[in-house]
Motif scaffolding. Sequence first.
Motif, short mmCIF file in Angstrom:
data_model
loop_
_atom_site.label_atom_id
_atom_site.label_comp_id
_atom_site.label_asym_id
_atom_site.label_seq_id
_atom_site.Cartn_x
_atom_site.Cartn_y
_atom_site.Cartn_z
N VAL A 62 -74.09 27.71 -87.15
CA VAL A 62 -75.41 27.37 -86.60
C VAL A 62 -76.25 28.64 -86.69
CG1 VAL A 62 -74.50 25.63 -85.00
CG2 VAL A 62 -74.85 27.98 -84.20
N ASP A 63 -77.55 28.48 -86.59
CA ASP A 63 -78.44 29.63 -86.51
C ASP A 63 -78.80 29.86 -85.05
OD1 ASP A 63 -78.35 29.87 -89.23
OD2 ASP A 63 -80.45 29.32 -89.58
N LEU A 64 -78.74 31.11 -84.63
CA LEU A 64 -79.13 31.51 -83.29
C LEU A 64 -80.31 32.47 -83.37
CD1 LEU A 64 -75.67 32.24 -81.59
CD2 LEU A 64 -77.04 30.14 -81.49
N ALA A 65 -81.20 32.36 -82.40
CA ALA A 65 -82.35 33.26 -82.28
C ALA A 65 -82.38 33.81 -80.86
CB ALA A 65 -83.64 32.52 -82.60
N PRO A 66 -82.76 35.07 -80.69
CA PRO A 66 -82.81 35.64 -79.34
C PRO A 66 -83.95 35.05 -78.53
CG PRO A 66 -83.74 37.17 -80.92
CD PRO A 66 -83.21 36.01 -81.71
N GLU A 67 -83.70 34.84 -77.25
CA GLU A 67 -84.74 34.40 -76.32
C GLU A 67 -85.14 35.57 -75.43
OE1 GLU A 67 -86.51 31.31 -75.44
OE2 GLU A 67 -86.01 31.16 -77.56
N THR A 68 -84.16 36.10 -74.69
CA THR A 68 -84.48 37.19 -73.77
C THR A 68 -83.21 37.97 -73.42
OG1 THR A 68 -85.61 37.77 -71.71
CG2 THR A 68 -84.21 35.82 -71.65
N SER A 69 -83.39 39.23 -73.20
CA SER A 69 -82.29 40.05 -72.68
C SER A 69 -82.18 39.80 -71.18
CB SER A 69 -82.57 41.53 -72.91
OG SER A 69 -82.65 41.81 -74.29
N LEU A 70 -80.96 39.86 -70.66
CA LEU A 70 -80.80 39.73 -69.22
C LEU A 70 -81.32 40.99 -68.54
CD1 LEU A 70 -77.27 38.11 -68.77
CD2 LEU A 70 -79.49 37.00 -68.99
N LYS A 71 -81.89 40.84 -67.36
CA LYS A 71 -82.38 41.98 -66.60
C LYS A 71 -81.25 42.96 -66.32
CE LYS A 71 -86.06 39.38 -64.44
NZ LYS A 71 -86.49 38.68 -63.24
N LYS A 72 -80.08 42.38 -66.03
CA LYS A 72 -78.89 43.17 -65.74
C LYS A 72 -77.71 42.41 -66.34
CE LYS A 72 -77.11 42.96 -61.65
NZ LYS A 72 -76.86 43.01 -60.20
N GLU A 73 -76.86 43.10 -67.09
CA GLU A 73 -75.71 42.42 -67.67
C GLU A 73 -74.82 41.86 -66.55
OE1 GLU A 73 -72.43 45.94 -68.36
OE2 GLU A 73 -73.79 45.48 -69.99
N VAL A 74 -74.12 40.77 -66.88
CA VAL A 74 -73.20 40.14 -65.93
C VAL A 74 -71.80 40.34 -66.49
CG1 VAL A 74 -72.51 38.02 -64.77
CG2 VAL A 74 -74.94 38.46 -65.24
N THR A 75 -71.01 41.13 -65.79
CA THR A 75 -69.69 41.50 -66.29
C THR A 75 -68.66 40.40 -66.05
OG1 THR A 75 -68.94 42.52 -64.24
CG2 THR A 75 -70.18 43.93 -65.79
N LEU A 76 -67.60 40.47 -66.82
CA LEU A 76 -66.48 39.56 -66.65
C LEU A 76 -65.91 39.69 -65.24
CD1 LEU A 76 -64.51 37.48 -67.82
CD2 LEU A 76 -63.15 39.40 -68.69
N ASP A 77 -65.83 40.88 -64.71
CA ASP A 77 -65.33 41.08 -63.35
C ASP A 77 -66.19 40.36 -62.32
OD1 ASP A 77 -63.09 42.55 -64.04
OD2 ASP A 77 -64.06 44.49 -63.76
N GLN A 78 -67.51 40.41 -62.49
CA GLN A 78 -68.40 39.69 -61.58
C GLN A 78 -68.16 38.18 -61.66
OE1 GLN A 78 -71.94 41.82 -63.28
NE2 GLN A 78 -72.70 41.46 -61.20
N ILE A 79 -67.99 37.68 -62.87
CA ILE A 79 -67.75 36.25 -63.07
C ILE A 79 -66.42 35.85 -62.42
CG2 ILE A 79 -67.26 34.48 -64.82
CD1 ILE A 79 -69.37 36.01 -66.60
N LYS A 80 -65.39 36.67 -62.61
CA LYS A 80 -64.08 36.39 -62.02
C LYS A 80 -64.13 36.35 -60.49
CE LYS A 80 -61.00 38.25 -65.58
NZ LYS A 80 -60.06 39.34 -65.88
N LYS A 81 -64.99 37.17 -59.90
CA LYS A 81 -65.05 37.27 -58.44
C LYS A 81 -65.83 36.13 -57.78
CE LYS A 81 -64.45 42.25 -58.27
NZ LYS A 81 -65.10 43.54 -58.12
N ASP A 82 -66.57 35.36 -58.57
CA ASP A 82 -67.37 34.27 -58.00
C ASP A 82 -66.55 32.98 -58.06
OD1 ASP A 82 -69.25 32.16 -57.53
OD2 ASP A 82 -70.86 33.57 -58.02
N SER A 83 -66.11 32.49 -56.93
CA SER A 83 -65.25 31.30 -56.89
C SER A 83 -65.93 30.07 -57.48
CB SER A 83 -64.80 31.02 -55.45
OG SER A 83 -65.92 30.74 -54.63
N ARG A 84 -67.25 30.05 -57.51
CA ARG A 84 -67.96 28.90 -58.10
C ARG A 84 -67.77 28.85 -59.61
NH1 ARG A 84 -73.69 30.42 -55.76
NH2 ARG A 84 -72.85 32.39 -56.52
N LEU A 85 -67.30 29.95 -60.21
CA LEU A 85 -67.10 30.01 -61.66
C LEU A 85 -65.62 30.00 -62.04
CD1 LEU A 85 -69.87 32.63 -62.48
CD2 LEU A 85 -69.91 30.18 -63.00
N GLU A 86 -64.75 29.64 -61.10
CA GLU A 86 -63.31 29.73 -61.35
C GLU A 86 -62.83 28.82 -62.48
OE1 GLU A 86 -61.37 28.82 -57.68
OE2 GLU A 86 -61.96 26.71 -57.73
N ASN A 87 -63.58 27.77 -62.81
CA ASN A 87 -63.16 26.86 -63.88
C ASN A 87 -63.95 27.04 -65.17
OD1 ASN A 87 -61.07 25.50 -62.44
ND2 ASN A 87 -62.68 24.48 -61.25
#
Length: 134
Positions: free
Chosen positions: A82-107
């Motif tokens: 597929v072709d991808l085009a950039p939309e926007t950079s995140l204001k602050k990167e979201v790390t894997l550790d942050q994602i792992k720590k949020d129980s709402r993202l456990e699945n």
Amino acid sequence: MQYWLVKSEPEAYSWADLVKDGNTAWTGVRNYQARNNLGQMKKDDLVLFYHSVSEKAVVGIARVAQEAYPDSTTDDARWVAVDLAPETSLKKEVTLDQIKKDSRLENISLLKQSRLSVMPLKPEEFDLILGMSN
């Protein structure tokens, strides 16, 4: 609209590369499930861009600029890009550790299928990660 996450090693192709290029063919996917996910992407779907291996963080939002077509990096007709085009950079990167720590993202597929390079996201997962970047 559907939501996705794609992973790329920043040393191979980074978010900065996509921003500089303005558009890229997302080629070279050789996993059947990831290929099937590419095939389900629709024009203008939003895609989180994740730097894998060395950084392990979501860094930007891209959009699907062109739906699936034959991957030019192989003669095997089973593989698509597929072709991808950039939309926007995140204001602050979201790390894997942050994602792992949020129980709402456990699945989230990023945790359940960590080797998958192209994965769907539920709208609420997409929104949660965006919220974490603010």
